[in-house]
Design an enzyme around this catalytic site. Structure first.
Site, mmCIF file in Angstrom:
data_model
loop_
_atom_site.group_PDB
_atom_site.id
_atom_site.type_symbol
_atom_site.label_atom_id
_atom_site.label_comp_id
_atom_site.label_asym_id
_atom_site.label_seq_id
_atom_site.Cartn_x
_atom_site.Cartn_y
_atom_site.Cartn_z
ATOM 1 N N GLU B 188 0.835 -1.213 0.000
ATOM 2 C CA GLU B 188 0.000 0.000 0.000
ATOM 3 C C GLU B 188 0.868 1.261 0.000
ATOM 4 O O GLU B 188 0.354 2.374 -0.010
ATOM 5 C CB GLU B 188 -0.915 -0.010 1.226
ATOM 6 C CG GLU B 188 -2.200 -0.787 1.008
ATOM 7 C CD GLU B 188 -1.975 -2.251 0.668
ATOM 8 O OE1 GLU B 188 -1.267 -2.931 1.434
ATOM 9 O OE2 GLU B 188 -2.481 -2.706 -0.363
ATOM 10 N N ASN B 254 -0.599 -7.715 -3.472
ATOM 11 C CA ASN B 254 -1.180 -6.932 -4.554
ATOM 12 C C ASN B 254 -0.128 -6.061 -5.236
ATOM 13 O O ASN B 254 0.852 -5.658 -4.610
ATOM 14 C CB ASN B 254 -2.302 -6.029 -4.019
ATOM 15 C CG ASN B 254 -1.809 -5.155 -2.890
ATOM 16 O OD1 ASN B 254 -1.571 -5.648 -1.794
ATOM 17 N ND2 ASN B 254 -1.616 -3.868 -3.142
ATOM 18 N N ASP B 304 -7.252 -4.924 -4.967
ATOM 19 C CA ASP B 304 -6.504 -5.355 -3.790
ATOM 20 C C ASP B 304 -6.787 -6.822 -3.479
ATOM 21 O O ASP B 304 -6.936 -7.186 -2.319
ATOM 22 C CB ASP B 304 -6.801 -4.463 -2.570
ATOM 23 C CG ASP B 304 -5.837 -4.777 -1.416
ATOM 24 O OD1 ASP B 304 -4.717 -5.261 -1.694
ATOM 25 O OD2 ASP B 304 -6.213 -4.563 -0.248
#
Lengths: 641, 565
Positions: B188, B254, B304
């Site tokens: 992230e 991801n 995600d």
């Protein structure tokens, strides 16, 4: 059918639909709506109306099921009083998004839709404004703003009908050149009856364009925030619904309210902040909940926000955003947060000033002075209603109780309360007010609301004040000259006991279990503990200070604070042993006290300093001194809703 | 004592699978590694506690972990010592007497205050790894340390990754031969993921495998422009190891950022822009760090669908053939069965409600994406199922070779999502979607503990729950499944039917998976309790509130044994 009430009255009753809050009957959103007011709402088959469909969407987002109470809205305020304000439902969609619309009873969400009057004419005419009608005839509804507006124009002939629908009927049969009516009604009529033959152009002007909000009962702030969050998230759906019902797009945007800015702020918030502070700021964890900034910091919320966002709070895991977001963007996030602040339950301090004959009101979080309210002569006792809506002040030399609206900070009534009322207390549900009459040796009992005098209870000599036990079964009255405490059962208003204490009993406080009563005895310089069941004095100890006046207990019942008029301090005592643990100097004539609901702050009037002192009960430090009127006497901390 | 190996013989067809699960050095009754065995089955052959007596389970002892919030640790039991970690980095690693809970030592590293800003998804810590007298601990601050298992003394401390870029270690490393192998989280924050293998004795790096290939490496052309530099693929989950094949398995995270248009066309016609090796299962030669095969479950991910889910190794009969396979209940909602020697796709079926793809092409292995469920930049894409939390998150599943079923804590939440292309700022979240996760999937339940038949590819039974975020599972030869929930309930179920046999309230939500062990003829069951903090915050709204209201934060290890009849 449509247009029936597209008049000035219908303006107010823009439509309806609500959602329920309080209901632990979890899972239901109780909505009020007009059963026959398309395109806004309908209880019938076929189109349900924009507000009903919206209510369903909002309910779904709240994971609830919408239930409806149907009530005609020909008279909007009466409809609100009969439904929402009578607790028949909890949400009413389609009220004017104006702060002056029933502010004493309603809380409104932010605006979610713009509506207004519009000019309808066959598309072929190519009409784009009133000026294009020149010389022609225009249908209007009786007593509508368009009727008044056209009355001032010589170039247009206004033809008046009973309602918007009849005006549109006239247009449809070619009796007039145009109709100047409520836009949503015209749009819906056009869509459902005329196959879109008309062109409908909104008209800008004073009183012609409105922003629409949902309304809830004042005090249902949590539900309001939920509904508001849902409405904000449903913006695309609302636009689609308005289009489906044929609503014309709004005219020139209404006066800047920052709403568009707040919408942009919401998006930015969701992109950058939601991972820790939840989408739409609807955080379930109080520590992360940015909807409570105003409640926590009062008017200081913005400054805290700006600093935290720009610099971060590195040791709390909050990064700084100065390099990422411009001040303008941060400002728009603030405006979004402003629109979702929980506004209910703000803690306010009401301080009676014996010499200046007024009440000063403060925002407890910031210490900001909110108002100075003139009351009757020599105000002393002060108490807030359990629902946080009303504050009662004993105006001693006026022989009356002054009633203050705690939200609006205005005097709403004065009630005769016997001679020389001093201390005040309420029963647990706030339906009886007890005013201690110093020179009548009695307690006057008033019915609330209304103020009807329902009883006069003889007590002792020179009664001072009264306090209610937490379980609601005992009212204690201290008598300064007969040196005793009288116990009244507030359910019967009968005197049920009397205990002689030390000289000059004044302030009192029950323990949390209502079994012990702590009494400050001013001339004896002691605190006395009465066992309420046996009416016996079970403990007595000097406070170490001079002239103890008031007592307060910590929330856990372990500590006792005693204010002292002569030694000018607050002493901290062990509530079990009455051992003195500390003395906090505050100033001359430290008088009556109040505590915050969380117990973290103690508020003390300091008469000769004309101040209210704020004490941090954890550290024992004086954290703030608030300037008051002359000779401040009593103080009440009220969570205003 | 009945030896585990003897017990296994009672299920002859499964013998191979179970034999594999027992590391050579482990003693019966221990729980020597995060997943119970290197195959990550979380199956225990212990059977003293069974359906007939589980109602007599009582608390034997409790250890307070010294931190509140988001406990995710699986304890280990080696010999008569139990090792368990707390959240926050960890704040504490405890070695305790596994019989009575007395603390033998505690290791409390100085993890920087406020480090949660560099951890996308909270300060959870999933536990340690043990081998040959050493305990290996990955830390939030990006360090991997070796401790003396007898004393807790630090033997070496190797920085793996700089946490200030938004990179943290939350899972225990995988131990293979003399190597200790770790990844880290950070997808992230625009990290470029890698696995690092260190020498267990010295802490020196032996190899490093970048999960996003650099220029000149195979797979590099699956990235648009320079996007590979911030490409994610972080490896923050748990590895598996097959000693017979000498293959190490990991799922990767991801791609970064979430907005696929940064990494390729951002549409379902992504062509070569699959963004290898993100959201991928990797089989790795542990001696060299070389990829032996790969299988990408979510190419050019935009949701995600972070494919780090643990890989359970098993040998099962499929179409009359005993196959060496691995199971993956992927975050994207499909349950994959792959040949673990070759990576060949044997099966892929949705195990929850899935609408972003209609199926998986069995030839290419690619998901057959729905027309309208890939979030783009201009308008919100509505009602995507599952949502970013996935069909299953990190909470581990278990596989019971006796029932042939996999016990999966699943989620049933959907979302609206609109992407935005973020600007990269080091150490700041490199994602800016507008998300609404507060959406319940079809059926109205938010979670379901399901028993999945991996051979027939169907659900055998399911226990729906009206709150999300179930804890990981344990299954035993006693015919039981154990798991917790967000209310703090700790449950024992009948492994065949899902029927609730016993429940105990621990007082705070349970995300971690339970374990079981045996000492002196007494079987113990242990689980860490401490409600997730970040998940309700990410969801927000009414669902988030219900999770928060379900239980307070906490941090304790509960250990149970049978009371006398």
């Amino acid at each position: 059918m449509s247009g029936r009430r597209a008049t000035a009255a219908a303006l107010v009753a823009l439509a309806l639909a609500l959602a329920p809050p309080a209901a632990p009957a979890a899972g239901v959103l109780r909505v009020c709506a007009d059963p026959d007011n398309l395109p806004f709402s309908s209880a019938g088959r076929g189109d349900r109306g924009l507000y009903v469909e919206l209510a369903e969407l909002v309910a779904a987002r709240l994971h609830r099921r919408a239930e409806y109470t149907w009530w005609r809205t020909d008279y909007a305020k009466r409809a609100l009083r009969s439904t929402l304000l009578a607790h028949d439902c909890d949400v009413f969609f389609g009220l004017p998004a104006r702060g002056d619309f029933m502010p004493g009873s309603l809380t409104l969400t932010g605006a979610f839709l713009d509506v207004g009057y519009a000019l309808a004419a066959p598309a072929a005419r190519g009409l784009t404004s009133l000026d294009g009608v020149g010389g022609g005839s225009v249908a209007v509804a009786f007593r509508s703003p368009p009727q008044l507006l056209l009355a001032e124009r010589a170039d247009i002939r206004a033809v008046t009908f009973r309602g918007d629908e009849e005006a549109l009927d006239a247009l449809a049969r070619g009796a007039v050149d145009a109709a100047f009516v409520w836009g949503p009604v015209a749009g819906y009529y056009n869509r459902t009856r005329l196959g879109g033959r008309l062109r409908i152009v909104p008209v800008a002007g004073e009183g012609l364009q409105w922003r629409v909000a949902a309304g809830l009962r004042k005090g249902d702030a949590a539900l309001r925030a939920e509904v508001e969050t849902a409405l904000a998230a449903l913006a695309p759906e609302i636009t689609a619904l308005a289009a489906r019902y044929g609503f014309p797009a709004a005219a020139a945007p209404p006066p800047a309210t920052g709403a568009n800015d707040a919408a942009a702020g919401r998006t930015t918030f969701n992109q950058h902040c939601a991972r820790c502070h939840s989408p739409n700021a609807a955080s379930p964890e109080p520590s992360q909940d940015l909807r409570r900034l105003t409640r926590r910091y009062g008017s200081g919320g913005r400054e805290r926000f700006d600093t935290a966002v720009a610099e971060g709070r590195p040791d709390k895991g909050m990064p700084g955003w100065r390099e990422v977001l411009t001040p303008e963007v941060i400002g728009s996030i603030w405006r979004f947060l402003e629109s979702v602040q929980v506004t209910g339950g703000e803690l306010r301090l009401f301080v009676t000033n014996e010499r200046s004959n007024d009440v000063t009101v403060y925002e407890a979080a910031s210490g900001r002075l909110l108002a100075t309210i003139p009351v009757g002569r020599r105000p002393r006792g002060v108490v807030g209603s359990p629902d946080g809506r009303t504050v009662f002040v004993a105006s001693s030399d006026a022989d009356e109780v002054t009633v203050i609206d705690a939200a609006r900070l205005a005097v709403v009534a004065t009630l005769p309360a016997g001679r020389d009322p001093e201390g005040l207390a309420l029963n647990r549900d706030g339906t009886r007010l007890y005013a201690v009459n110093e020179n009548e040796q009695a307690v006057t009992v008033l019915e609330i609301p209304g103020g009807r005098r329902v009883a006069t209870i003889p007590v002792g000599t020179e009664p001072e004040t009264a306090v209610l036990s937490p379980d609601g079964t005992r009212l204690a009255v201290s008598n300064e000259t007969s040196n005793d405490v009288v116990f009244i059962d507030p359910r019967t208003d009968a005197v049920v006991g009397r205990t002689v204490v030390a000289r000059n009993p004044r302030g009192m406080r029950f323990s949390g279990d209502s079994r012990r009563l702590y009494v400050a005895c001013e001339q004896a310089h002691v605190v006395v503990v009465i066992d309420v069941a046996s009416l016996r004095v079970v403990q007595s100890a000097p406070t170490g200070g001079e002239r103890p006046v008031d007592v307060r207990l910590s929330r856990d019942g372990s500590r006792l604070w005693v204010s002292h008029g002569l030694s000018g301090d607050v002493r901290v005592l062990d509530a079990a042993t009455l051992e003195v643990q500390a003395a906090i100097a505050v100033g001359p004539r430290a008088w009556w006290m109040a505590a915050s609901p969380e117990g973290d702050r103690l508020y003390v009037t300091v008469g000769r300093a004309n101040e209210v002192v704020v004490i941090d009960t954890v550290s024992g430090a004086v954290v703030r001194r608030l300037p008051a009127g002359t000779l401040p006497w009593g103080v009440a901390a009220v969570e205003v809703r | 004592m009945i030896s585990a190996v003897t017990r296994l013989r009672t299920a002859p067809a499964l013998l191979l699978a179970l034999a594999l699960t027992l590391p050579a050095a482990a003693q019966p009754g221990e729980w020597p590694v995060y997943g119970g065995d290197p195959a990550n089955t979380r199956y225990s052959p212990l059977a003293r506690i069974d359906a007939g007596n589980v109602s007599r389970l009582r608390v034997a002892w409790v250890l307070q972990l010294g931190s509140l919030r988001s406990q995710e640790s699986t304890p280990l039991v080696v010999g008569d010592t139990l090792y368990v970690t707390s959240s926050f980095g960890p704040r504490n690693v405890f070695a305790v007497d596994a019989r009575r809970g007395r603390v033998r030592w505690r290791y409390s590293p100085d993890v920087p205050a406020g480090i949660e800003q560099f951890a996308c998804c909270d300060v959870g810590h999933r536990g340690v790894a043990y081998a040959r007298g050493r305990v290996f601990v990955g830390r939030l601050d990006g360090h991997l340390v070796a401790l003396d298992a007898a004393t807790g003394r630090e033997l070496w401390d190797t920085p793996i990754v700089d946490y200030t870029q938004g990179a943290v270690i939350t899972s225990p490393p995988t131990l293979v031969k003399n190597l200790v192998i770790t990844g880290f989280g950070g997808g992230e924050y625009g990290v470029r993921g890698f696995l690092a293998a260190l020498d267990q004795d010295s802490g020196r790096e032996v190899w490093r495998l970048w999960t996003v290939p650099g220029p000149g490496e195979p797979g590099h052309d699956t990235w648009k422009g320079d996007s590979w530099k911030l490409g994610g693929g972080a490896v923050w989950g748990i590895g598996s190891y097959d000693p017979a094949l000498n293959l190490l398995y990991y799922g990767t995270g991801n791609p970064s950022p979430w907005a696929a248009s940064v990494r390729g066309p951002g549409t379902r016609n992504y062509g070569r822009f699959t963004n290898l090796y993100t959201a991928t299962t990797l089989a790795i030669d542990p001696d060299t760090g070389r990829i032996v095969w790969h299988f990408q479950s979510t190419p050019h991910d935009a949701w995600d669908f972070d494919g780090i889910n643990e890989l359970v190794l098993a040998d099962v009969e499929i179409d009359g053939r005993l196959r060496q396979v691995l199971f993956k209940a992927d975050r994207n909602g499909f349950f994959y069965v792959l040949d673990r020697r070759t990576g060949a796709l044997l099966a892929a079926r949705p195990f929850v409600n899935v609408n972003w793809a209609t199926g998986v092409d069995m030839t290419t292995g690619r998901p057959q994406e729905a027309d309208d469920k890939r979030p783009g930049l201009t308008t919100p894409t509505k009602n995507i199922c599952p949502n970013t939390l996935g069909a299953k998150n990190w909470q581990p599943m278990s596989y019971n070779p006796r029932t042939g079923l996999v016990y999966i804590p699943t989620l049933n939440l959907c979302m609206d999502m609109q992407q935005a292309e973020p600007a990269y700022r080091r150490g700041k979240l490199y994602l800016t979607p507008d998300l609404d996760l507060d959406r319940v999937g079809p059926g109205g339940h938010m979670a379901e503990l399901i028993a999945w038949d991996p051979v027939r590819q169907q659900k055998r039974w399911g226990n729906p729950d009206d709150l999300p975020w179930l804890g990981g599972t344990l299954t035993t030869a006693g015919g039981l499944v154990f798991h917790g929930d967000v209310r703090g309930g700790f449950k024992a179920l009948d492994a065949m039917t899902g029927r609730l046999l016993w429940e105990f309230s621990t007082g705070s939500g349970i995300s971690a998976a339970p374990i079981t062990y045996e000492l002196d003829g007494t079987q113990y069951v242990a689980v860490v309790s401490g409600r997730t903090f970040s998940v309700p915050l990410m969801i927000g709204g009414p669902i988030g509130s219900r999770m928060v209201d379900a239980s307070p934060q906490g941090g304790a290890l509960f250990v149970f044994t049978l009371a006398p009849p």
